[in-house]
Scaffold this motif. Structure first.
Motif, mmCIF file in Angstrom:
data_model
loop_
_atom_site.group_PDB
_atom_site.id
_atom_site.type_symbol
_atom_site.label_atom_id
_atom_site.label_comp_id
_atom_site.label_asym_id
_atom_site.label_seq_id
_atom_site.Cartn_x
_atom_site.Cartn_y
_atom_site.Cartn_z
ATOM 1 N N ASP A 32 0.821 -1.217 0.000
ATOM 2 C CA ASP A 32 0.000 0.000 0.000
ATOM 3 C C ASP A 32 0.852 1.262 0.000
ATOM 4 O OD1 ASP A 32 1.052 -0.028 2.518
ATOM 5 O OD2 ASP A 32 -0.847 0.188 3.582
ATOM 6 N N ARG A 74 -8.921 4.241 3.489
ATOM 7 C CA ARG A 74 -7.840 5.217 3.294
ATOM 8 C C ARG A 74 -7.086 4.947 1.996
ATOM 9 N NH1 ARG A 74 -6.868 4.414 8.884
ATOM 10 N NH2 ARG A 74 -5.136 3.011 8.382
ATOM 11 N N ILE A 75 -6.786 3.669 1.754
ATOM 12 C CA ILE A 75 -6.054 3.311 0.537
ATOM 13 C C ILE A 75 -6.897 3.617 -0.690
ATOM 14 C CG2 ILE A 75 -5.086 1.379 -0.755
ATOM 15 C CD1 ILE A 75 -4.401 0.132 1.997
ATOM 16 N N ALA A 101 -9.306 5.848 -0.917
ATOM 17 C CA ALA A 101 -9.398 7.305 -1.084
ATOM 18 C C ALA A 101 -8.109 7.856 -1.668
ATOM 19 C CB ALA A 101 -9.692 7.963 0.264
ATOM 20 N N GLY A 102 -6.961 7.318 -1.233
ATOM 21 C CA GLY A 102 -5.685 7.767 -1.774
ATOM 22 C C GLY A 102 -5.546 7.445 -3.242
ATOM 23 N N ALA A 103 -6.011 6.257 -3.632
ATOM 24 C CA ALA A 103 -5.951 5.878 -5.038
ATOM 25 C C ALA A 103 -6.864 6.757 -5.874
ATOM 26 C CB ALA A 103 -6.342 4.407 -5.194
ATOM 27 N N ALA A 127 -7.702 9.841 -5.197
ATOM 28 C CA ALA A 127 -7.093 11.164 -5.311
ATOM 29 C C ALA A 127 -5.979 11.168 -6.342
ATOM 30 C CB ALA A 127 -6.554 11.597 -3.949
ATOM 31 N N ALA A 128 -5.227 10.055 -6.390
ATOM 32 C CA ALA A 128 -4.134 9.963 -7.354
ATOM 33 C C ALA A 128 -4.653 9.960 -8.784
ATOM 34 C CB ALA A 128 -3.322 8.697 -7.083
ATOM 35 N N GLU A 135 -6.159 13.696 -9.607
ATOM 36 C CA GLU A 135 -5.214 14.810 -9.757
ATOM 37 C C GLU A 135 -4.791 15.028 -11.200
ATOM 38 O OE1 GLU A 135 -0.890 16.233 -7.944
ATOM 39 O OE2 GLU A 135 -2.045 14.644 -6.966
#
Length: 235
Positions: A102, A216-217, A219-221, A223-224, A227
């Motif tokens: 992750d 969390r993972i 959501a991070g993916a 966002a990536a 962007e």
């Protein structure tokens, strides 16, 4: 040799009764493995294997202890199963960590099982218990035999789910503990019963920890991915 004999014979007096030191040590290793699993650390697997080897000698009571000691074939058999599946999980998590997992130093990124996988887990619990109950009864396992079979099958499925990184594996452990705690108390394995009781609460916490990690993972993916899209719109 003397150390090995001491390990097999040592007892801890508790409230007019005694606990096998091996049973306590095996469960301590199991707890450490569970903590490592919650944190998604690869070392959880070899630590768990050490605990499984110790507990194997505990639940084969009449073989390694007094003839009157209850033998729980399901509990003993699942220690062997744990070791086999732990080798698989150890390799899988090690490979995942080498691949980046992750991105935060954990061995893997948790994910929810598919609907088909969930049906497979539920069906496996029921059908496996039905299939193994008469076998364990024929081999002389402690009554109620279905409970011993249930804990065996559930432990197999939970360990496999952990190796696959399914969040739901924690809930399978809850189902195992609900049946396993009364069984162990009735068989006189008090240290393991108390530890299972603690595990019941611990596994619920683990479920939510992995669920939050998954979110969390995810959501991070997201966002990536978003962007670069925003950058294109800005241009």
């Amino acid at each position: 040799m003397d150390l090995l004999r001491w390990l097999f014979e040592a007892q801890i007096p508790v409230a007019g009764s005694v606990l096998l030191l091996r049973e306590v040590l095996g469960n301590i290793f199991g707890l450490l493995s569970a903590l490592g699993g919650m944190r998604r650390k690869v070392w959880a697997w070899p630590v768990g294997i050490a605990g499984n080897l110790i507990l194997l000698t505990v639940f084969l009571g009449s073989l390694f202890g007094a003839a009157s000691t209850a033998t729980l074939l399901g509990q003993a058999g699942r220690q062997v199963m744990f070791i086999a599946v732990a080798v698989y999980g150890w390799r899988r998590w090690s490979q995942s960590r080498r691949d980046g997992a992750d991105g935060a130093g954990h061995a893997l990124a948790p994910r929810f099982a598919s609907g088909r996988d969930r049906i497979g887990l539920a069906a496996g619990m029921v059908l496996g218990t039905v299939a193994l109950t008469p076998l364990f009864a024929a081999l002389g396992s402690y009554e109620p035999v279905w409970a011993d079979a249930w804990t065996f099958v559930g432990s197999l499925l939970a360990t496999y789910g952990m190796a696959r990184g399914w969040v739901e594996f924690w809930l399978v452990w809850v189902a195992v503990d609900i049946v396993g705690v009364p069984l162990l108390f009735s068989a006189g394995y008090y240290a393991s019963a108390v530890m299972y009781l603690f595990y019941g609460a611990f596994t619920l916490i683990g479920f939510f920890v992995w669920w939050r990690a998954h979110d969390r993972i995810k959501a991070g993916a997201g966002a990536a991915v978003a962007e670069p899209a925003l950058e294109r719109v800005a241009r």
